[in-house]
Design an enzyme around this catalytic site. Structure first.
Site, PDB file in Angstrom:
ATOM      1  CG  HIS A 115      -1.992  -1.117   1.113  1.00 22.90           C
ATOM      2  ND1 HIS A 115      -2.694  -1.572   2.197  1.00 22.90           N
ATOM      3  CD2 HIS A 115      -2.430  -1.847   0.051  1.00 22.90           C
ATOM      4  CE1 HIS A 115      -3.511  -2.553   1.819  1.00 22.90           C
ATOM      5  NE2 HIS A 115      -3.363  -2.735   0.527  1.00 22.90           N
ATOM      6  CB  CYS A 126       5.988  14.483 -14.380  1.00 19.63           C
ATOM      7  SG  CYS A 126       6.963  14.784 -12.885  1.00 19.63           S
ATOM      8  N   PRO A 210      -5.042 -10.665  18.387  1.00 19.78           N
ATOM      9  CG  PRO A 210      -4.541  -8.860  19.790  1.00 19.78           C
ATOM     10  CD  PRO A 210      -4.350  -9.369  18.386  1.00 19.78           C
ATOM     11  CD  GLU A 211     -10.601  -7.408  18.192  1.00 18.75           C
ATOM     12  OE1 GLU A 211     -11.152  -7.140  17.111  1.00 18.75           O
ATOM     13  OE2 GLU A 211     -10.387  -6.597  19.091  1.00 18.75           O
TER      14      GLU A 211
END
Ligand code: NAD
Ligand code: ZN
Length: 241
Positions: A115, A126, A210-211
């Site tokens: 990303h 340009c 953790p999730e």
């Protein structure tokens, strides 16, 4: 646990897919956890071409604030362990969704920044790029060559991935023995599709979060714990080879 140890010891080709969670212990807020808002704007609305077209100054200011924050932060144990993985696995690729530059500062070299990078801007006309070594407050940032306005060299919501980079990521995942999915919610779908490419081709998969991420059900083994805690334990297993 026995299976994990044996997979880790046999693995030759390994992909790590990391997300904002790996930098949480360095004090950098994730997208959707607390801290995802700035001046009443959500990250989802600021990280778009539309927001930049409407108010380039505001978007540039937001990125410069985040650049400052990244600069003040330091890599944590998780980043350092991933950098060490390069020594243990003959074929290794880190595919990060993060733009904070912390993996590089921890020593990672075999890496794709899917990303973009928060220290880099590119000319809207340009396409020339500029990489800042230190945070800047210049706003707007003007291109040295053509004087046009420069934008963050970040993949915004609604924009297309670089197909060459994406191809490399898919190919590498597909031939991997192990896929790590670390600190990502999975809300951004392409990185999860890359992970699934490897998993569907038979890779053993390890999630550290953790999730539960969106691809949790497809994962071989999950550690619902912080990456800065789990990754040093994985490194110990590798060192005990
Ligand atoms: P996300 O914010 O959607 O999800 C973060 C995940 O990290 C959550 O699932 C959370 O449970 C987990 N997490 C929190 N603390 C953790 C810890 N200590 N160890 C392991 N996991 C932990 O982030 P995402 O999935 O990367 O997607 C968000 C998008 O936002 C990405 O495209 C990324 O480019 C961008 N982003 C980058 C940064 C950065 O560069 N550090 C920060 C915020 C957002
Ligand atoms: Zn230019």
């Amino acid at each position: 646990m026995e299976e994990l140890i044996s997979k880790l010891k046999k693995a030759k080709t390994v992909t790590v897919i990391s997300g904002a969670g790996i930098s949480a212990e360095s004090g950098i807020p994730t997208f959707r956890d607390a801290g995802g808002y700035w001046k009443n704007h959500s990250a989802e609305t600021l990280a778009t071409p539309q927001a930049f077209a409407k108010n380039p100054k505001l978007v540039t200011e937001w990125y410069e604030m985040r650049m400052q924050k990244c600069f003040e932060s330091s890599p944590n144990e998780g980043h350092f362990v991933i950098a060490e993985f390069e020594k243990f696995f003959p074929n290794f690729l880190l595919i990060t969704q993060n733009v904070d530059g912390l993996h590089t500062r921890a020593g990672s070299k075999k890496m794709i920044e899917l990303h973009g990078n928060i220290y880099r801007f590119r000319c809207t006309k340009c396409k020339q790029k500029i990489q800042f070594e230190k945070p800047t407050t210049e706003n707007p940032i003007k291109c040295k060559s053509c004087k046009s306005i420069m934008r963050p060299d970040i993949l915004w919501f609604g924009e297309n991935y670089d197909l060459l980079v994406l191809g490399e990521a898919y190919m590498f995942a597909k031939r991997s023995d192990i896929i790590f999915v670390i600190g990502t919610s999975g809300m951004v779908t392409v990185p999860m599709q890359i992970a699934m490419e490897g998993i569907n081709a038979g890779a053993y998969s390890i999630e550290i979060n953790p999730e539960k991420s969106t691809i949790h059900k497809s994962i071989s083994v999950s550690f619902q714990e912080k990456s800065g805690i789990v990754l040093p334990k994985i490194l110990n297993i590798l060192k005990s080879k």
